[in-house]
Design a protein around this motif. Structure first.
Motif, PDB file in Angstrom:
ATOM      1  N   THR A   1      -2.745  37.053  61.984  1.00 44.00           N
ATOM      2  CA  THR A   1      -2.830  35.963  62.957  1.00 44.00           C
ATOM      3  C   THR A   1      -3.152  34.666  62.237  1.00 44.00           C
ATOM      4  OG1 THR A   1      -5.179  36.359  63.330  1.00 44.00           O
ATOM      5  CG2 THR A   1      -3.638  37.485  64.807  1.00 44.00           C
ATOM      6  N   ARG A   2      -2.656  33.574  62.778  1.00 40.28           N
ATOM      7  CA  ARG A   2      -2.874  32.261  62.170  1.00 40.28           C
ATOM      8  C   ARG A   2      -4.316  31.797  62.308  1.00 40.28           C
ATOM      9  NH1 ARG A   2       1.295  29.219  60.562  1.00 40.28           N
ATOM     10  NH2 ARG A   2       0.193  27.301  61.035  1.00 40.28           N
ATOM     11  N   GLU A   3      -5.048  32.330  63.262  1.00 44.35           N
ATOM     12  CA  GLU A   3      -6.440  31.914  63.451  1.00 44.35           C
ATOM     13  C   GLU A   3      -7.316  32.302  62.258  1.00 44.35           C
ATOM     14  OE1 GLU A   3      -4.867  33.764  66.013  1.00 44.35           O
ATOM     15  OE2 GLU A   3      -4.312  31.913  67.034  1.00 44.35           O
TER      16      GLU A   3
ATOM     17  N   CYS B   1      -5.211  13.475  54.466  1.00 45.10           N
ATOM     18  CA  CYS B   1      -4.398  14.658  54.709  1.00 45.10           C
ATOM     19  C   CYS B   1      -3.229  14.309  55.637  1.00 45.10           C
ATOM     20  CB  CYS B   1      -5.238  15.769  55.329  1.00 45.10           C
ATOM     21  SG  CYS B   1      -4.310  17.278  55.560  1.00 45.10           S
ATOM     22  N   PRO B   2      -1.985  14.477  55.189  1.00 46.22           N
ATOM     23  CA  PRO B   2      -0.837  14.110  56.026  1.00 46.22           C
ATOM     24  C   PRO B   2      -0.591  15.067  57.186  1.00 46.22           C
ATOM     25  CG  PRO B   2      -0.082  14.962  53.921  1.00 46.22           C
ATOM     26  CD  PRO B   2      -1.572  14.894  53.850  1.00 46.22           C
ATOM     27  N   ASN B   3      -1.074  16.304  57.113  1.00 46.68           N
ATOM     28  CA  ASN B   3      -0.817  17.291  58.157  1.00 46.68           C
ATOM     29  C   ASN B   3      -1.961  17.465  59.141  1.00 46.68           C
ATOM     30  OD1 ASN B   3       1.567  17.780  56.906  1.00 46.68           O
ATOM     31  ND2 ASN B   3       0.998  19.764  56.093  1.00 46.68           N
ATOM     32  N   GLY B   4      -3.081  16.831  58.902  1.00 44.15           N
ATOM     33  CA  GLY B   4      -4.241  17.048  59.751  1.00 44.15           C
ATOM     34  C   GLY B   4      -4.853  18.415  59.511  1.00 44.15           C
ATOM     35  N   THR B   5      -4.802  18.882  58.308  1.00 46.03           N
ATOM     36  CA  THR B   5      -5.296  20.198  57.950  1.00 46.03           C
ATOM     37  C   THR B   5      -6.820  20.254  57.940  1.00 46.03           C
ATOM     38  OG1 THR B   5      -3.338  20.576  56.624  1.00 46.03           O
ATOM     39  CG2 THR B   5      -5.226  21.919  56.098  1.00 46.03           C
ATOM     40  N   ILE B   6      -7.449  19.134  57.622  1.00 46.44           N
ATOM     41  CA  ILE B   6      -8.906  19.087  57.480  1.00 46.44           C
ATOM     42  C   ILE B   6      -9.506  18.411  58.704  1.00 46.44           C
ATOM     43  CG2 ILE B   6     -10.791  18.168  56.092  1.00 46.44           C
ATOM     44  CD1 ILE B   6      -8.857  18.301  53.698  1.00 46.44           C
ATOM     45  N   ARG B   7     -10.548  19.041  59.269  1.00 48.93           N
ATOM     46  CA  ARG B   7     -11.276  18.462  60.402  1.00 48.93           C
ATOM     47  C   ARG B   7     -12.764  18.456  60.086  1.00 48.93           C
ATOM     48  NH1 ARG B   7      -7.366  21.490  62.503  1.00 48.93           N
ATOM     49  NH2 ARG B   7      -8.658  23.340  62.781  1.00 48.93           N
ATOM     50  N   LEU B   8     -13.365  17.279  60.126  1.00 54.59           N
ATOM     51  CA  LEU B   8     -14.792  17.135  59.871  1.00 54.59           C
ATOM     52  C   LEU B   8     -15.530  16.916  61.174  1.00 54.59           C
ATOM     53  CD1 LEU B   8     -14.882  14.678  56.841  1.00 54.59           C
ATOM     54  CD2 LEU B   8     -15.158  17.128  56.799  1.00 54.59           C
ATOM     55  N   THR B   9     -16.682  17.529  61.292  1.00 57.34           N
ATOM     56  CA  THR B   9     -17.596  17.263  62.386  1.00 57.34           C
ATOM     57  C   THR B   9     -18.889  16.757  61.753  1.00 57.34           C
ATOM     58  OG1 THR B   9     -16.622  19.089  63.617  1.00 57.34           O
ATOM     59  CG2 THR B   9     -18.717  18.231  64.414  1.00 57.34           C
ATOM     60  N   THR B  10     -19.291  15.548  62.121  1.00 55.59           N
ATOM     61  CA  THR B  10     -20.468  14.937  61.524  1.00 55.59           C
ATOM     62  C   THR B  10     -21.455  14.536  62.605  1.00 55.59           C
ATOM     63  OG1 THR B  10     -19.474  12.737  61.571  1.00 55.59           O
ATOM     64  CG2 THR B  10     -19.144  14.041  59.576  1.00 55.59           C
ATOM     65  N   GLU B  11     -22.657  14.228  62.174  1.00 58.62           N
ATOM     66  CA  GLU B  11     -23.667  13.698  63.077  1.00 58.62           C
ATOM     67  C   GLU B  11     -24.477  12.660  62.324  1.00 58.62           C
ATOM     68  OE1 GLU B  11     -26.173  16.880  64.363  1.00 58.62           O
ATOM     69  OE2 GLU B  11     -27.146  17.092  62.419  1.00 58.62           O
ATOM     70  N   MET B  12     -25.053  11.735  63.063  1.00 58.11           N
ATOM     71  CA  MET B  12     -25.898  10.702  62.462  1.00 58.11           C
ATOM     72  C   MET B  12     -27.341  11.188  62.484  1.00 58.11           C
ATOM     73  SD  MET B  12     -23.882   8.327  61.507  1.00 58.11           S
ATOM     74  CE  MET B  12     -24.856   6.891  61.209  1.00 58.11           C
ATOM     75  N   VAL B  13     -27.989  11.157  61.338  1.00 61.12           N
ATOM     76  CA  VAL B  13     -29.392  11.555  61.227  1.00 61.12           C
ATOM     77  C   VAL B  13     -30.165  10.430  60.552  1.00 61.12           C
ATOM     78  CG1 VAL B  13     -28.950  14.033  61.146  1.00 61.12           C
ATOM     79  CG2 VAL B  13     -29.018  12.747  59.043  1.00 61.12           C
TER      80      VAL B  13
ATOM     81  N   LEU C   1      -5.580  26.588  56.368  1.00 60.94           N
ATOM     82  CA  LEU C   1      -4.734  26.957  55.238  1.00 60.94           C
ATOM     83  C   LEU C   1      -3.276  27.122  55.647  1.00 60.94           C
ATOM     84  CD1 LEU C   1      -4.607  27.850  52.257  1.00 60.94           C
ATOM     85  CD2 LEU C   1      -5.119  30.143  53.026  1.00 60.94           C
ATOM     86  N   GLY C   2      -3.029  27.491  56.889  1.00 55.03           N
ATOM     87  CA  GLY C   2      -1.663  27.720  57.348  1.00 55.03           C
ATOM     88  C   GLY C   2      -0.830  26.462  57.437  1.00 55.03           C
ATOM     89  N   SER C   3      -1.448  25.295  57.621  1.00 53.81           N
ATOM     90  CA  SER C   3      -0.680  24.065  57.708  1.00 53.81           C
ATOM     91  C   SER C   3      -0.822  23.189  56.472  1.00 53.81           C
ATOM     92  CB  SER C   3      -1.088  23.270  58.953  1.00 53.81           C
ATOM     93  OG  SER C   3      -2.424  22.856  58.835  1.00 53.81           O
ATOM     94  N   CYS C   4      -1.570  23.630  55.470  1.00 55.88           N
ATOM     95  CA  CYS C   4      -1.760  22.855  54.240  1.00 55.88           C
ATOM     96  C   CYS C   4      -0.487  22.894  53.407  1.00 55.88           C
ATOM     97  CB  CYS C   4      -2.926  23.425  53.441  1.00 55.88           C
ATOM     98  SG  CYS C   4      -3.288  22.500  51.946  1.00 55.88           S
ATOM     99  N   MET C   5      -0.115  21.745  52.856  1.00 59.58           N
ATOM    100  CA  MET C   5       1.056  21.720  51.979  1.00 59.58           C
ATOM    101  C   MET C   5       0.664  21.505  50.521  1.00 59.58           C
ATOM    102  SD  MET C   5       2.912  18.262  53.127  1.00 59.58           S
ATOM    103  CE  MET C   5       2.385  16.677  52.588  1.00 59.58           C
ATOM    104  N   PHE C   6      -0.625  21.644  50.201  1.00 60.41           N
ATOM    105  CA  PHE C   6      -1.143  21.659  48.835  1.00 60.41           C
ATOM    106  C   PHE C   6      -0.728  20.416  48.048  1.00 60.41           C
ATOM    107  CE2 PHE C   6      -0.333  25.970  50.321  1.00 60.41           C
ATOM    108  CZ  PHE C   6      -1.622  26.461  50.337  1.00 60.41           C
ATOM    109  N   CYS C   7      -0.881  19.264  48.666  1.00 58.14           N
ATOM    110  CA  CYS C   7      -0.450  18.010  48.045  1.00 58.14           C
ATOM    111  C   CYS C   7      -1.522  17.377  47.172  1.00 58.14           C
ATOM    112  CB  CYS C   7      -0.019  17.021  49.122  1.00 58.14           C
ATOM    113  SG  CYS C   7      -1.345  16.539  50.249  1.00 58.14           S
ATOM    114  N   HIS C   8      -2.751  17.834  47.234  1.00 60.96           N
ATOM    115  CA  HIS C   8      -3.874  17.342  46.436  1.00 60.96           C
ATOM    116  C   HIS C   8      -4.370  15.965  46.853  1.00 60.96           C
ATOM    117  CE1 HIS C   8      -5.366  19.668  42.957  1.00 60.96           C
ATOM    118  NE2 HIS C   8      -4.308  20.404  43.200  1.00 60.96           N
ATOM    119  N   LEU C   9      -3.905  15.414  47.955  1.00 60.85           N
ATOM    120  CA  LEU C   9      -4.367  14.094  48.368  1.00 60.85           C
ATOM    121  C   LEU C   9      -5.832  14.134  48.799  1.00 60.85           C
ATOM    122  CD1 LEU C   9      -1.274  12.779  50.330  1.00 60.85           C
ATOM    123  CD2 LEU C   9      -2.052  12.110  48.075  1.00 60.85           C
TER     124      LEU C   9
END
Length: 144
Positions: free
Chosen positions: A134-136, A73-85, A104-112
Motif C-alpha cells: 500500500t502507498r500509505e 520540493c517540486p512534488n510536495g513530498t515533504i510536509r512540515l508541522t511546526t509550532e511556535m515556542v 517516498l512514493g512521490s519523491c523524484m530524488f532530485c536532491h533539491l
C-alpha cells in the motif's frame, strides 16, 4: 559491377558486427545477481535511496524548521508541522519541529531538499528496498 561492390560491402559490415560481438563476448560481465549477493552488494555514495534525518545519541536532530526543504520540493513530498515556542533562556519565540513527513512514493530524488537545507539536517541514504503493498506505508515520519 555494383552487385559485387554491394556484396563486398555487406561482407565488410558483417565482419565489423561480428568483431564487436566477439569482443563483447570475451569482456568480463558486470551483471549483479541481486537477491543472491545481498550480503556483498555495495551501493555507491551518490545513490539516492530514501531521505533520512540523522539524530544524535540524545535523539536530537539539526532541523531548525525553516521550511526550505518543503518549499524546494517540486512534488510536495515533504510536509512540515511546526509550532511556535518561547525560548526560556532568551524569552524570544522560535519555531520548533513537531512532525516531518516524507512521502517516498512521490519523491523524484532530485536532491533539491538536501541542497537547500542550511543545517544539513537531511540527507539521502543508500537503502533501496521499498517494496510495499500500500502507498500509505511509503509515507514516513523522519523526526522521532
Amino acid at each position: 559491377m555494383s552487385y559485387i561492390k554491394g556484396l563486398f560491402h555487406g561482407l565488410g559490415t558483417l565482419a565489423t558486427g561480428m568483431k564487436v560481438t566477439l569482443r563483447e563476448f570475451f569482456t568480463p560481465k558486470v551483471t549483479e545477481q541481486y537477491p543472491e549477493n545481498r550480503a556483498t552488494l555495495k551501493m555507491y555514495d551518490r545513490f539516492c535511496g530514501e531521505l533520512t534525518m540523522p539524530h544524535d545519541a540524545e535523539g536530537h536532530n539539526k532541523c531548525i524548521a525553516c521550511g526550505l526543504c518543503q518549499t524546494n520540493c517540486p512534488n510536495g513530498t515533504i510536509r512540515l508541522t511546526t509550532e511556535m515556542v518561547t525560548d526560556p533562556e532568551t524569552g524570544k519565540k522560535k519555531k520548533r519541529l513537531v512532525r516531518y513527513e516524507y512521502d517516498l512514493g512521490s519523491c523524484m530524488f532530485c536532491h533539491l531538499c538536501v541542497n537547500g537545507c542550511p543545517t544539513g539536517a537531511i540527507r539521502f541514504s543508500t537503502k533501496f528496498e521499498h517494496a510495499v503493498f500500500t502507498r500509505e506505508k511509503l509515507v514516513k515520519q523522519l523526526n522521532r
